[in-house]
Design a protein around this motif. Structure first.
Motif, PDB file in Angstrom:
ATOM      1  N   ALA A  59       0.859  -1.174   0.000  1.00 57.14           N
ATOM      2  CA  ALA A  59       0.000   0.000   0.000  1.00 57.14           C
ATOM      3  C   ALA A  59       0.899   1.229   0.000  1.00 57.14           C
ATOM      4  O   ALA A  59       1.799   1.347   0.838  1.00 57.14           O
ATOM      5  CB  ALA A  59      -0.903   0.009   1.228  1.00 57.14           C
ATOM      6  N   TRP A  98      -3.684   7.259  -2.645  1.00 53.00           N
ATOM      7  CA  TRP A  98      -3.358   5.872  -2.327  1.00 53.00           C
ATOM      8  C   TRP A  98      -3.296   5.009  -3.567  1.00 53.00           C
ATOM      9  O   TRP A  98      -3.963   5.278  -4.556  1.00 53.00           O
ATOM     10  CB  TRP A  98      -4.420   5.282  -1.396  1.00 53.00           C
ATOM     11  CG  TRP A  98      -4.345   5.831  -0.013  1.00 53.00           C
ATOM     12  CD1 TRP A  98      -4.996   6.924   0.475  1.00 53.00           C
ATOM     13  CD2 TRP A  98      -3.560   5.339   1.056  1.00 53.00           C
ATOM     14  NE1 TRP A  98      -4.672   7.137   1.786  1.00 53.00           N
ATOM     15  CE2 TRP A  98      -3.786   6.165   2.167  1.00 53.00           C
ATOM     16  CE3 TRP A  98      -2.679   4.272   1.194  1.00 53.00           C
ATOM     17  CZ2 TRP A  98      -3.164   5.963   3.391  1.00 53.00           C
ATOM     18  CZ3 TRP A  98      -2.075   4.073   2.422  1.00 53.00           C
ATOM     19  CH2 TRP A  98      -2.314   4.918   3.500  1.00 53.00           C
ATOM     20  N   GLN A 100      -2.379   0.496  -4.494  1.00 52.41           N
ATOM     21  CA  GLN A 100      -1.919  -0.806  -4.031  1.00 52.41           C
ATOM     22  C   GLN A 100      -1.072  -1.402  -5.141  1.00 52.41           C
ATOM     23  O   GLN A 100      -1.531  -1.539  -6.266  1.00 52.41           O
ATOM     24  CB  GLN A 100      -3.103  -1.734  -3.718  1.00 52.41           C
ATOM     25  CG  GLN A 100      -2.721  -2.996  -2.990  1.00 52.41           C
ATOM     26  CD  GLN A 100      -2.383  -2.769  -1.528  1.00 52.41           C
ATOM     27  OE1 GLN A 100      -2.845  -1.821  -0.922  1.00 52.41           O
ATOM     28  NE2 GLN A 100      -1.578  -3.635  -0.955  1.00 52.41           N
ATOM     29  N   THR A 135      -1.330  -4.286   5.229  1.00 54.70           N
ATOM     30  CA  THR A 135      -1.643  -3.859   3.868  1.00 54.70           C
ATOM     31  C   THR A 135      -0.424  -3.933   2.960  1.00 54.70           C
ATOM     32  O   THR A 135      -0.547  -3.771   1.751  1.00 54.70           O
ATOM     33  CB  THR A 135      -2.188  -2.419   3.859  1.00 54.70           C
ATOM     34  OG1 THR A 135      -1.233  -1.561   4.476  1.00 54.70           O
ATOM     35  CG2 THR A 135      -3.519  -2.332   4.583  1.00 54.70           C
TER      36      THR A 135
END
Length: 146
Positions: A59, A98, A100, A135
Motif C-alpha cells: 500500500a 493511495w 496498491q 496492507t
C-alpha cells in the motif's frame, strides 16, 4: 508445502520522486511451513534452492498536493530485476493519494548465497511512502526443486 511464509512491512518506507528505493523494514507474519526465508534489512534468503512463487503487495501513499502518475514495484533476484509492476494512480483533491502495488514472479533460486530477493518501489512526480502493516506484505511459496 516445503516452504510457505509471509512477511509484512514493519515501518513506513519513504522514497523521493523518480528514485528507486529498497524496502528494508520487514517482520515475520507467519511461521509458515517447513524452513522459512530469512531476512536481513530487506534482503531475503531462501532456505534451499528451488523454484519459488514470490508475491508482493504494498500500500503506497503520498501526502503531497502534486499528482504523480504512476509507481513502479520491482522484485530483484541477486540485484537484477526479475519482475516489474507499474500501477496508474488516479485521485482527486489535495489529500492523501493511495494505490496498491501487486507484483508476482516465479523465481529459480539456484544458489542460496547469491540469489537473494529484494523489493523496491519508485514513485514518479512526487515523493511517496509504502505503508506499514498488513496492507503491505510479501509471500514466498516453494513450488518445486531445481
Amino acid at each position: 508445502l516445503e516452504v510457505a511464509n509471509s512477511w509484512y512491512v514493519s515501518s513506513d518506507t519513504a522514497a523521493s520522486s523518480n528514485t528507486e528505493t529498497k524496502i528494508t523494514a520487514f517482520a515475520s507474519q507467519t511461521t509458515g511451513t517447513g524452513t522459512v526465508f530469512s531476512n536481513s534489512s530487506g534482503t531475503f534468503t531462501a532456505p534451499s534452492t528451488g523454484i519459488y512463487l514470490v508475491i508482493s503487495s504494498f500500500a503506497c501513499y503520498s501526502n503531497g498536493t502534486s499528482f504523480y502518475p504512476y509507481i513502479v514495484s520491482r522484485i530483484k533476484k541477486g540485484g537484477s530485476v526479475r519482475t516489474t509492476s507499474q500501477n496508474a494512480i488516479y485521485s482527486e483533491g489535495s489529500g492523501n493519494r493511495w494505490c496498491q502495488l501487486v507484483t508476482t514472479g516465479i523465481i529459480d533460486i539456484t544458489n542460496t548465497s547469491s540469489d537473494t530477493i529484494t523489493f523496491h518501489f519508485q514513485p514518479a512526480g512526487a515523493s511517496a511512502n509504502v505503508e506499514n502493516g498488513n496492507t503491505s506484505q510479501v509471500q514466498f511459496i516453494k513450488l518445486a526443486d531445481t
